[in-house]
Design a protein around this motif. Structure first.
Motif, PDB file in Angstrom:
ATOM      1  N   SER A  16       4.348   6.178  -5.732  1.00  0.00           N
ATOM      2  CA  SER A  16       3.312   5.973  -6.751  1.00  0.00           C
ATOM      3  C   SER A  16       3.792   6.372  -8.143  1.00  0.00           C
ATOM      4  O   SER A  16       3.235   5.919  -9.139  1.00  0.00           O
ATOM      5  CB  SER A  16       2.052   6.752  -6.391  1.00  0.00           C
ATOM      6  OG  SER A  16       2.321   8.138  -6.404  1.00  0.00           O
ATOM      7  N   TRP A  36       0.865  -2.938  -7.441  1.00  0.00           N
ATOM      8  CA  TRP A  36       1.666  -1.771  -7.055  1.00  0.00           C
ATOM      9  C   TRP A  36       0.776  -0.531  -6.921  1.00  0.00           C
ATOM     10  O   TRP A  36       0.898   0.222  -5.969  1.00  0.00           O
ATOM     11  CB  TRP A  36       2.763  -1.562  -8.080  1.00  0.00           C
ATOM     12  CG  TRP A  36       3.740  -0.492  -7.726  1.00  0.00           C
ATOM     13  CD1 TRP A  36       3.800   0.762  -8.227  1.00  0.00           C
ATOM     14  CD2 TRP A  36       4.800  -0.592  -6.774  1.00  0.00           C
ATOM     15  NE1 TRP A  36       4.824   1.446  -7.650  1.00  0.00           N
ATOM     16  CE2 TRP A  36       5.463   0.649  -6.758  1.00  0.00           C
ATOM     17  CE3 TRP A  36       5.251  -1.610  -5.940  1.00  0.00           C
ATOM     18  CZ2 TRP A  36       6.553   0.894  -5.946  1.00  0.00           C
ATOM     19  CZ3 TRP A  36       6.348  -1.349  -5.136  1.00  0.00           C
ATOM     20  CH2 TRP A  36       6.972  -0.116  -5.142  1.00  0.00           C
ATOM     21  N   SER A  37      -0.107  -0.330  -7.877  1.00  0.00           N
ATOM     22  CA  SER A  37      -1.011   0.828  -7.837  1.00  0.00           C
ATOM     23  C   SER A  37      -1.963   0.744  -6.642  1.00  0.00           C
ATOM     24  O   SER A  37      -2.181   1.742  -5.945  1.00  0.00           O
ATOM     25  CB  SER A  37      -1.824   0.914  -9.129  1.00  0.00           C
ATOM     26  OG  SER A  37      -0.974   1.101 -10.229  1.00  0.00           O
ATOM     27  N   TRP A  40      -0.082   1.448  -3.334  1.00  0.00           N
ATOM     28  CA  TRP A  40       0.207   2.845  -3.067  1.00  0.00           C
ATOM     29  C   TRP A  40      -1.058   3.642  -2.789  1.00  0.00           C
ATOM     30  O   TRP A  40      -1.014   4.650  -2.093  1.00  0.00           O
ATOM     31  CB  TRP A  40       1.044   3.467  -4.179  1.00  0.00           C
ATOM     32  CG  TRP A  40       2.469   3.099  -3.939  1.00  0.00           C
ATOM     33  CD1 TRP A  40       3.195   2.185  -4.624  1.00  0.00           C
ATOM     34  CD2 TRP A  40       3.309   3.584  -2.895  1.00  0.00           C
ATOM     35  NE1 TRP A  40       4.439   2.074  -4.067  1.00  0.00           N
ATOM     36  CE2 TRP A  40       4.538   2.920  -3.008  1.00  0.00           C
ATOM     37  CE3 TRP A  40       3.138   4.495  -1.876  1.00  0.00           C
ATOM     38  CZ2 TRP A  40       5.593   3.164  -2.130  1.00  0.00           C
ATOM     39  CZ3 TRP A  40       4.195   4.732  -1.003  1.00  0.00           C
ATOM     40  CH2 TRP A  40       5.406   4.072  -1.142  1.00  0.00           C
TER      41      TRP A  40
END
Length: 62
Positions: A16, A36-37, A40
């Motif tokens: 992260s 991506w955020s 994670w």
């Protein structure tokens, strides 16, 4: 087993904190940084659930 628990708690922190500066590629209709955020966020929950299951199994055996 304690090594697995430690590894599973460190992996989400490293993943992260990885800096990604991409907007153009889209994944599932989201800009890459948002994807991506979100990825994670989900993976951290999964890793912590696995750690909890391992920890509970260890306590049961003692």
């Amino acid at each position: 087993m304690k090594k697995w628990i430690a590894l599973l708690t460190i992996i989400p922190a490293i993943g992260s904190l990885t800096v990604i500066n991409r907007i153009e590629p889209y994944v599932l209709g989201l800009p890459f940084i948002v994807f991506w955020s979100a990825l994670w966020l989900v993976l951290t929950s999964v890793c912590l659930y696995i750690c909890n299951a391992i920890y509970d199994k260890q306590e049961e055996n003692q």
